[in-house]
Design an enzyme around this catalytic site. Structure first.
Site, short mmCIF file in Angstrom:
data_model
loop_
_atom_site.label_atom_id
_atom_site.label_comp_id
_atom_site.label_asym_id
_atom_site.label_seq_id
_atom_site.Cartn_x
_atom_site.Cartn_y
_atom_site.Cartn_z
N HIS A 1 -16.19 5.38 -4.90
CA HIS A 1 -15.56 6.74 -6.20
C HIS A 1 -13.48 6.26 -5.60
O HIS A 1 -13.21 4.95 -4.94
CB HIS A 1 -15.64 7.75 -5.43
CG HIS A 1 -14.96 8.01 -3.88
ND1 HIS A 1 -16.14 7.53 -2.72
CD2 HIS A 1 -13.73 8.04 -3.32
CE1 HIS A 1 -15.19 7.95 -1.51
NE2 HIS A 1 -14.16 8.28 -1.61
N HIS B 1 -6.50 6.44 -2.69
CA HIS B 1 -7.26 5.45 -2.45
C HIS B 1 -8.33 5.38 -3.61
O HIS B 1 -8.78 5.88 -4.62
CB HIS B 1 -8.03 6.13 -1.11
CG HIS B 1 -9.01 7.33 -0.97
ND1 HIS B 1 -8.35 8.55 -1.55
CD2 HIS B 1 -10.81 6.93 -1.08
CE1 HIS B 1 -9.58 9.07 -1.03
NE2 HIS B 1 -10.89 9.04 -1.26
N GLN C 1 -13.38 11.19 -7.15
CA GLN C 1 -13.65 12.27 -5.81
C GLN C 1 -11.58 13.32 -6.65
O GLN C 1 -10.91 12.51 -5.58
CB GLN C 1 -13.48 12.07 -4.94
CG GLN C 1 -13.55 12.24 -3.50
CD GLN C 1 -13.06 11.59 -2.51
OE1 GLN C 1 -12.23 11.47 -1.93
NE2 GLN C 1 -14.20 11.70 -2.00
N GLU D 1 -12.81 19.10 -2.48
CA GLU D 1 -12.56 18.07 -3.52
C GLU D 1 -14.20 18.16 -4.41
O GLU D 1 -14.80 18.96 -3.53
CB GLU D 1 -13.64 16.70 -2.47
CG GLU D 1 -14.64 16.92 -1.90
CD GLU D 1 -14.98 15.20 -1.05
OE1 GLU D 1 -14.30 15.08 0.08
OE2 GLU D 1 -16.11 14.93 -1.14
N GLU E 1 -11.33 2.60 1.72
CA GLU E 1 -12.51 2.95 2.48
C GLU E 1 -13.39 2.91 1.85
O GLU E 1 -13.81 2.18 1.13
CB GLU E 1 -12.45 4.76 1.40
CG GLU E 1 -13.47 5.77 2.10
CD GLU E 1 -14.14 7.55 1.89
OE1 GLU E 1 -13.31 7.27 0.72
OE2 GLU E 1 -14.64 7.85 1.32
C1 MC0 Z 1 0.32 6.26 3.41
N1 MC0 Z 1 0.50 5.04 3.14
C2 MC0 Z 1 -0.36 5.06 1.92
C3 MC0 Z 1 -0.97 6.00 2.03
N2 MC0 Z 1 -0.69 6.69 2.27
N3 MC0 Z 1 -0.02 4.05 0.82
C4 MC0 Z 1 -0.60 4.11 -0.08
N4 MC0 Z 1 -1.79 4.91 -0.12
C5 MC0 Z 1 -2.37 5.60 0.81
N5 MC0 Z 1 -3.23 6.72 0.34
C6 MC0 Z 1 1.73 4.34 3.24
C7 MC0 Z 1 3.09 5.66 3.73
O1 MC0 Z 1 3.82 5.29 2.13
C8 MC0 Z 1 3.97 4.57 4.57
O2 MC0 Z 1 4.52 3.38 4.16
C9 MC0 Z 1 2.87 4.37 5.68
O3 MC0 Z 1 1.31 4.30 4.97
C10 MC0 Z 1 2.20 5.14 6.54
O4 MC0 Z 1 2.31 6.38 5.95
P1 MC0 Z 1 2.57 7.94 6.61
O5 MC0 Z 1 2.65 8.92 5.23
O6 MC0 Z 1 3.48 7.32 7.36
O7 MC0 Z 1 1.10 8.56 7.19
P2 MC0 Z 1 0.32 8.25 8.37
O8 MC0 Z 1 0.81 6.20 9.36
O9 MC0 Z 1 0.34 9.33 9.42
O10 MC0 Z 1 -0.82 8.37 8.08
C11 MC0 Z 1 -1.16 7.22 7.29
C12 MC0 Z 1 -2.52 6.35 7.42
C13 MC0 Z 1 -3.75 8.22 6.87
C14 MC0 Z 1 -3.00 6.26 6.08
C15 MC0 Z 1 -2.95 6.17 8.74
O11 MC0 Z 1 -3.34 8.79 6.12
C16 MC0 Z 1 -5.11 7.94 7.03
O12 MC0 Z 1 -5.31 7.94 8.49
N6 MC0 Z 1 -6.55 7.50 6.25
C17 MC0 Z 1 -6.86 7.71 6.19
C18 MC0 Z 1 -7.72 9.66 5.31
C19 MC0 Z 1 -7.47 10.24 4.73
O13 MC0 Z 1 -6.92 10.08 4.16
N7 MC0 Z 1 -8.13 11.02 4.34
C20 MC0 Z 1 -8.08 11.76 2.74
C21 MC0 Z 1 -9.29 11.46 2.00
P3 MC0 Z 1 5.96 3.20 4.39
O14 MC0 Z 1 6.06 1.90 3.84
O15 MC0 Z 1 6.45 4.01 4.15
O16 MC0 Z 1 6.02 3.25 6.03
S1 MC0 Z 1 -10.41 12.35 2.30
C22 MC0 Z 1 -11.73 11.25 2.32
O17 MC0 Z 1 -11.76 10.49 0.89
C23 MC0 Z 1 -13.90 11.92 2.46
C24 MC0 Z 1 -13.45 13.35 2.32
C25 MC0 Z 1 -14.41 11.19 1.43
O18 MC0 Z 1 -14.14 10.70 0.63
O19 MC0 Z 1 -15.73 11.42 1.15
#
Ligand code: MC0
Length: 146
Positions: A7, A84, A60, A43, A134
């Site tokens: 997705h 993502h 998604q 979602e 992912e």
């Molecule tokens: C953050 N950054 C991204 C981003 N999110 N870059 C590209 N795409 C994204 N989606 C970048 C920010 O711009 C920043 O860059 C750096 O990563 C650190 O981000 P932050 O804003 O300080 O945030 P953190 O470090 O607290 O968290 C980022 C992280 C988090 C990726 C670790 O978003 C995470 O754990 N994501 C995985 C879970 C998730 O997203 N769940 C929602 C979908 P700079 O350069 O400014 O430092 S759930 C889902 O999809 C499930 C239900 C499913 O598919 O079944």
């Protein structure tokens, strides 16, 4: 082995309005909806096509359910858009171990629950050329995935 785009995750402020845009503009219907409290999202999955591995590809649409969720944080910084990309595999544990061994940060020690009972993990966007990535194993991967 990655066998399909499972997705593309799109962050939005209003899930119902965004679903209606995809329905009225392209004719895509909602295949599944759920709330994932752990991830802080509501979602909608819109099935785009079946894939040759026996799975499917979806859009998604993601609306945050709380202000401290990752999607809410991302929306506040970037506005709506592609959040993502998710690759499908029959073996999320194996692929995660493989990419970890290549120096990519895998965000979870063990896969967590994703959409429709799938098992998911994420790769850090800073290790993937700016793309939050992912990995997904469907709840019932077809034998064709193996
Ligand atoms: C953050 N950054 C991204 C981003 N999110 N870059 C590209 N795409 C994204 N989606 C970048 C920010 O711009 C920043 O860059 C750096 O990563 C650190 O981000 P932050 O804003 O300080 O945030 P953190 O470090 O607290 O968290 C980022 C992280 C988090 C990726 C670790 O978003 C995470 O754990 N994501 C995985 C879970 C998730 O997203 N769940 C929602 C979908 P700079 O350069 O400014 O430092 S759930 C889902 O999809 C499930 C239900 C499913 O598919 O079944």
């Amino acid at each position: 082995m990655l066998t399909r785009i499972d997705h593309i995750g799109i962050a939005c402020f209003d899930l119902d309005k965004t679903v209606e845009f995809y329905r009225s503009t392209y004719g895509f219907e909602v295949f599944h909806t759920e709330v994932n409290e752990e991830q802080g999202v509501r979602e909608a999955m819109l099935k785009i096509n079946e894939t040759s591995d026996g799975g499917a590809s979806y859009l998604q649409l993601l609306e945050p359910t709380r202000e401290d969720s990752t999607v809410a944080k991302w929306l506040a910084k970037n506005g709506e858009g592609v959040h993502h990309i998710a690759f499908g595999t029959a073996d999320v544990d194996g692929v995660a171990a493989d990419v970890r061994g290549k120096g990519v940060r895998v965000l979870y020690d063990e896969p967590r629950r994703g959409s429709m009972g799938s098992r998911i993990t994420f790769l850090h966007p800073k290790d993937c050329h700016g793309v939050l990535t992912e990995l997904v194993t469907s709840a019932e991967p077809s034998s064709a995935e193996h």
